[in-house]
Design an enzyme around this catalytic site. Structure first.
Site: not given
Ligand code: GLC
Length: 533
Positions: A102, A328
């Site tokens: 990620d 998630h």
């Molecule tokens: C993305 C992620 C999420 C996170 C957000 C801010 O949407 O998937 O879990 O809270 O970015 O980084």
């Protein structure tokens, strides 16, 4: 895999998302870690998935559970060490699998040294690495932009008497991607991991990366309803999806292309016509702009069938499709559509054209777990408590077996397990040919063995208020008819042309091996993959 020569691994493969906190704990602190993931690689290999995407594993104060990064090139001690990471990467590769990390380039943690410097003085060289603005005449925020997690997206900083912008938590200040130094620094981060041999990145909120140069107010959303997150009160037309973002993505892509077969998935929640722009001019953007239609659409066969066609019809030439049922941030598929329909959903995911991504635990039909108020951890849940937006329920520990804590940990886990873990777990389901897990294995094995399912054309056949039917077909490799009953009561399919086939995989295994002809009846919640003879 000679016969698939012209396809790349991320086209023929199946991606499996691991939320590292919740997959496997190896050191008894109740939180999953990298060694834990390594211990479970044989399970993943046996399941048949070919690439693992790890949600963030970097040093972080964990305000947003790792999506607030304080060091892009380190490993959080909770998850292990860099040596553990190197070991994991080796172990993944030794099984012929790929590892996707990620990448969170839109924002850092407020504790990242870049931000610490940036906020220290208006004259600091890193000041312009973040988005700082003066207050309005009455001391108000520079514009009306809202944070995804609730409230204004602007935070006042008393020390230097300016506001900074944060699209998410105030602990997640947005980087200023118009600054070439920021661009260079993030490309350097990518290089660090690529040099280690990482196979690709899932790029967090990629459509947020550049904001309107004039910082104009976002307009109100005429369709806003009170149950929706407060962020949805406005249409984020100036704070997201700006044309200049494509230039940034292209630079990331150029870097990836200077290595062998590396790839980039973009996290993008946008309507299809905008989404497909993220493939970039000449497909030099994201390899896979995440397609979240199956997450966002109501579970309605006609809507889904037409969305598939809309997507297929909108893809740029040579743009490779992809499909996702859960992640998630969203309600798990088994909770959204029910456990029976979750099988039908899995059949859809694994027979559509394009790379599927499976969220950990969905292969055993894990459901969202109710987390009592006093145990809620997710900031989205805590910030808007009355709206039931916590993402904790979809992030609970993987249910491996019926031992205490489900084989996830020897200690009480950071989030509670589903009470039903003693019945619903990997060990039980591995031994049961009728289980969700066995069903997944069969579907995956068929997809990976049959060129028509892995890479064949998608040909729509029929949809009505109960069912969807389509064919997958690749040249001389034969054709498959997929028939899915999205309702709970029987449905009847009449093929317009003569049909003879044999059921290869069914949601009810009893049907497998049966011959079918042009009139097919299915029970409620049933789906079949038919090899056309
Ligand atoms: C993305 C992620 C999420 C996170 C957000 C801010 O949407 O998937 O879990 O809270 O970015 O980084």
């Amino acid at each position: 895999m000679e016969r698939f020569e012209k396809y790349l691994w991320w086209q023929t493969g199946i991606i499996y998302q691991i939320y590292p906190r919740s997959f496997q704990d190896s050191n008894g602190d109740g939180i999953g870690d990298l060694r834990g993931v390594a211990q479970r690689l044989d399970y993943l290999h046996d399941l048949g998935v070919t690439a693992v995407w790890l949600s963030p594993i970097y040093p972080s104060p964990m305000a947003d559970f790792g999506y607030d990064i304080s060091d892009y090139t380190g490993i959080h001690p909770l998850f292990g060490s860099m040596a553990d990471f190197d070991m994991l990467l080796r172990e993944v590769h030794s099984r012929g699998m790929k590892l996707i990390l990620d990448l969170v380039p839109n924002h850092t943690s407020h504790q990242h040294p870049w931000f610490v410097e940036s906020r220290s003085s208006r004259h600091n060289p890193k000041r312009n690495w973040y988005i700082w603005k003066d207050a309005g005449p009455e001391g108000e925020a520079p514009n009306n932009w809202l944070s995804v997690f609730g409230g204004s997206a602007w935070e006042w900083d008393e020390l230097t008497r300016q506001y900074y912008y944060h699209g998410f938590l105030k602990e997640q200040p947005d980087l200023n991607w118009r600054n070439p130094e920021v661009q260079a620094a993030m490309l350097e981060v990518m290089r660090f991991w690529l040099n280690k041999g990482v196979d690709g990145f899932r790029v967090d909120v990629i459509w947020h990366m550049i904001k309107d140069e004039q910082f104009r107010d976002n307009p109100p959303n005429p369709d806003y309803q009170p149950h929706m997150p407060t962020y949805d009160q406005l249409l984020p037309v100036y704070s997201t999806d700006q044309p200049e973002v494509h230039g940034i993505i292209r630079k990331m892509r150029e870097l990836l292309d200077s290595y062998q077969e590396r790839m980039m998935i973009g996290e993008i929640y946008l309507p299809i016509p905008k989404l497909v722009m993220y493939y970039g001019v000449d497909n030099k953007g994201a390899h896979l702009p995440f397609n979240f239609q199956l997450i966002d659409l109501p579970w309605d066969p006609v809507k889904i069938a037409s969305a598939i066609d809309l997507y297929e019809g909108s893809l740029p030439a040579n743009g490779w499709p992809n499909w996702v049922l859960g992640n998630h941030d969203r309600i798990r598929i088994a909770s959204r559509v029910g456990i029976e329909q979750a099988r039908v959903a899995a059949m859809l995911l694994l027979t559509l054209r394009g790379t599927p991504t499976i969220y950990y635990g969905d292969e055993i039909g894990m459901r969202d777990v109710p987390i009592p108020f006093e145990e809620v951890q997710d900031p989205q849940g805590l910030n808007m408590p009355e709206k039931n937006l916590s993402r904790d329920p979809a992030r609970t520990p993987m249910q491996w077996d019926d031992s205490p804590y489900g084989g996830f940990s020897k200690a009480s886990p950071w989030l509670r397990l589903n009470r039903s873990y003693t019945r619903e777990n990997v060990a039980v389901q591995s031994a049961d040919p009728y289980s969700m897990l066995s069903f997944h294995k069969k579907l995956i094995a068929l997809r990976q063995k049959e060129p028509s399912l892995m890479a064949g054309d998608y040909i729509p056949v029929h949809s009505d208020r109960q069912s969807i039917a389509y064919i997958r077909k690749k040249e001389e490799h034969g054709a498959f008819l997929v028939l899915l009953n999205l309702s709970h009561w029987p449905c009847y399919f009449n093929s317009r042309s003569p049909l003879k086939g044999i059921i290869e995989v069914a949601t009810s295994p009893e049907l497998e091996g049966e011959e079918v002809n042009d009139r097919i009846s299915l029970s409620g919640d049933e789906g079949i993959v038919v090899r056309i003879l």
